[in-house]
Design an enzyme around this catalytic site. Sequence first.
Site, PDB file in Angstrom:
ATOM      1  N   LEU A   1     -40.210  23.320  25.030  1.00 18.39           N
ATOM      2  CA  LEU A   1     -40.991  24.337  24.331  1.00 18.39           C
ATOM      3  C   LEU A   1     -42.448  23.882  24.263  1.00 18.39           C
ATOM      4  O   LEU A   1     -42.728  22.736  23.917  1.00 18.39           O
ATOM      5  CB  LEU A   1     -40.441  24.532  22.905  1.00 18.39           C
ATOM      6  CG  LEU A   1     -41.173  25.565  22.035  1.00 18.39           C
ATOM      7  CD1 LEU A   1     -40.960  26.974  22.581  1.00 18.39           C
ATOM      8  CD2 LEU A   1     -40.685  25.492  20.587  1.00 18.39           C
TER       9      LEU A   1
ATOM     10  N   HIS B   1     -48.771  27.932   1.088  1.00 25.69           N
ATOM     11  CA  HIS B   1     -49.013  27.249   2.362  1.00 25.69           C
ATOM     12  C   HIS B   1     -47.955  26.166   2.596  1.00 25.69           C
ATOM     13  O   HIS B   1     -47.498  25.962   3.716  1.00 25.69           O
ATOM     14  CB  HIS B   1     -50.411  26.633   2.385  1.00 25.69           C
ATOM     15  CG  HIS B   1     -51.505  27.667   2.272  1.00 25.69           C
ATOM     16  ND1 HIS B   1     -51.518  28.819   3.034  1.00 25.69           N
ATOM     17  CD2 HIS B   1     -52.606  27.731   1.480  1.00 25.69           C
ATOM     18  CE1 HIS B   1     -52.588  29.544   2.714  1.00 25.69           C
ATOM     19  NE2 HIS B   1     -53.261  28.911   1.767  1.00 25.69           N
TER      20      HIS B   1
ATOM     21  N   ASP C   1     -49.065  35.121   8.453  1.00 26.03           N
ATOM     22  CA  ASP C   1     -49.854  35.615   7.316  1.00 26.03           C
ATOM     23  C   ASP C   1     -48.964  35.904   6.112  1.00 26.03           C
ATOM     24  O   ASP C   1     -47.793  36.264   6.260  1.00 26.03           O
ATOM     25  CB  ASP C   1     -50.593  36.894   7.750  1.00 26.03           C
ATOM     26  CG  ASP C   1     -51.700  37.264   6.774  1.00 26.03           C
ATOM     27  OD1 ASP C   1     -52.226  36.367   6.084  1.00 26.03           O
ATOM     28  OD2 ASP C   1     -52.045  38.456   6.696  1.00 26.03           O
TER      29      ASP C   1
HETATM   30  C1  IPE Z   1     -55.255  35.335   9.938  1.00 22.89           C
HETATM   31  O1  IPE Z   1     -54.951  35.637   8.615  1.00 22.89           O
HETATM   32  C2  IPE Z   1     -55.384  33.853  10.116  1.00 22.89           C
HETATM   33  C3  IPE Z   1     -54.145  33.070   9.983  1.00 22.89           C
HETATM   34  C4  IPE Z   1     -52.966  33.557   9.755  1.00 22.89           C
HETATM   35  C5  IPE Z   1     -54.293  31.662  10.145  1.00 22.89           C
HETATM   36  P1  IPE Z   1     -56.079  36.026   7.553  1.00 22.89           P
HETATM   37  O2  IPE Z   1     -55.377  36.187   6.278  1.00 22.89           O
HETATM   38  O3  IPE Z   1     -57.178  35.035   7.602  1.00 22.89           O
HETATM   39  O4  IPE Z   1     -56.601  37.403   8.138  1.00 22.89           O
HETATM   40  P2  IPE Z   1     -57.384  38.581   7.408  1.00 22.89           P
HETATM   41  O5  IPE Z   1     -58.537  37.977   6.671  1.00 22.89           O
HETATM   42  O6  IPE Z   1     -56.418  39.233   6.467  1.00 22.89           O
HETATM   43  O7  IPE Z   1     -57.782  39.499   8.508  1.00 22.89           O
HETATM   44  C1  IPE Z   2     -51.905  32.820   6.060  1.00 23.55           C
HETATM   45  O1  IPE Z   2     -51.667  33.216   4.768  1.00 23.55           O
HETATM   46  C2  IPE Z   2     -52.320  31.379   6.149  1.00 23.55           C
HETATM   47  C3  IPE Z   2     -53.740  31.198   6.466  1.00 23.55           C
HETATM   48  C4  IPE Z   2     -54.599  32.143   6.694  1.00 23.55           C
HETATM   49  C5  IPE Z   2     -54.220  29.842   6.536  1.00 23.55           C
HETATM   50  P1  IPE Z   2     -52.825  33.722   3.799  1.00 23.55           P
HETATM   51  O2  IPE Z   2     -53.375  32.531   3.080  1.00 23.55           O
HETATM   52  O3  IPE Z   2     -53.822  34.522   4.536  1.00 23.55           O
HETATM   53  O4  IPE Z   2     -51.996  34.618   2.816  1.00 23.55           O
HETATM   54  P2  IPE Z   2     -52.432  36.021   2.217  1.00 23.55           P
HETATM   55  O5  IPE Z   2     -52.742  36.924   3.369  1.00 23.55           O
HETATM   56  O6  IPE Z   2     -53.619  35.772   1.344  1.00 23.55           O
HETATM   57  O7  IPE Z   2     -51.236  36.465   1.454  1.00 23.55           O
HETATM   58 MG    MG Z   3     -53.968  36.507   4.957  1.00 21.61          MG
END
Ligand code: IPE
Ligand code: IPE
Ligand code: MG
Length: 248
Positions: free
Chosen positions: A129, A35, A18
């Site tokens: 792995l 990303h 995240d």
């Molecule tokens: C969880 O992150 C999903 C991934 C890392 C793929 P999110 O950014 O979607 O989670 P919330 O919305 O903060 O809970």
């Molecule tokens: C995690 O990073 C990747 C996915 C959920 C696909 P985020 O896109 O949720 O990044 P933040 O949490 O908005 O910074």
């Molecule tokens: Mg996120």
Amino acid sequence: MQSTWPARDLLNVAIIMDGNGRWATRRGLPRSAGHRAGADAVRRVIEAAPELGIGTLTLFAFSSDNWRRPIEEVHALMWLLRAFLRSETKRFIESGARLTVIGRRDRLTARLRTEIRRVERATAGGNKLNVRVALDYSARESIVRAAARLQPGVDASVETFDRILAESLSDAPVTGGIDLLIRSGGEKRLSDFLLWECAYAELVFSDRMWPDFDRDELRSAVEEFHRRERRFGGLGVEAAAAASAGAG
Ligand code: IPE
Ligand code: IPE
Ligand code: MG
């Protein structure tokens, strides 16, 4: 062979990757740039995992709730995932990594589904792995689907359900639960990831945004894991010694 691989003494680690969006926004970049940078961090952790004693690495790449994001971001993520799978296949094979995807496939594009099948086949011989990429994944949905596979009248033990759930997730089933769950990006929640499998997982939260996550951060999470005492509801070493001294 499948039930003994990866070896039981290797760690079963899961990561909620995240913070990509915030990483990019703080730099004045579009979220998709976060990303893209996140994909490099994925490469780093996959490369570092075996030497840290990790046998299985489950990476949360796209949750079933992430479909709620703007269509442009979803498209960018899907495009990146396909590009990642295509460009990394050779590296996976060379490093002995087996890759499978867990989660729903029916909402993915045909091209992405084809790419997934290709990588899974190409890396099926990997034995160093076990990498599971969670894509359109929801823990609650996976539990409901596995529950529907339970035979009526069959003794529904935790062990049986554990196996059914693992087998319904991927062709490289991993039973026995996650040892260590890491979440980057500073949030402290599970966001519907591996709810059943994390029953006794040690949780480590990192304030690093995912694109900044590296080998040292993974190492420090594993070291933190080794400092913890897992009790599984029993007594810790000290309490057990005190109890047996008291009993004597
Ligand atoms: C969880 O992150 C999903 C991934 C890392 C793929 P999110 O950014 O979607 O989670 P919330 O919305 O903060 O809970
Ligand atoms: C995690 O990073 C990747 C996915 C959920 C696909 P985020 O896109 O949720 O990044 P933040 O949490 O908005 O910074
Ligand atoms: Mg996120």
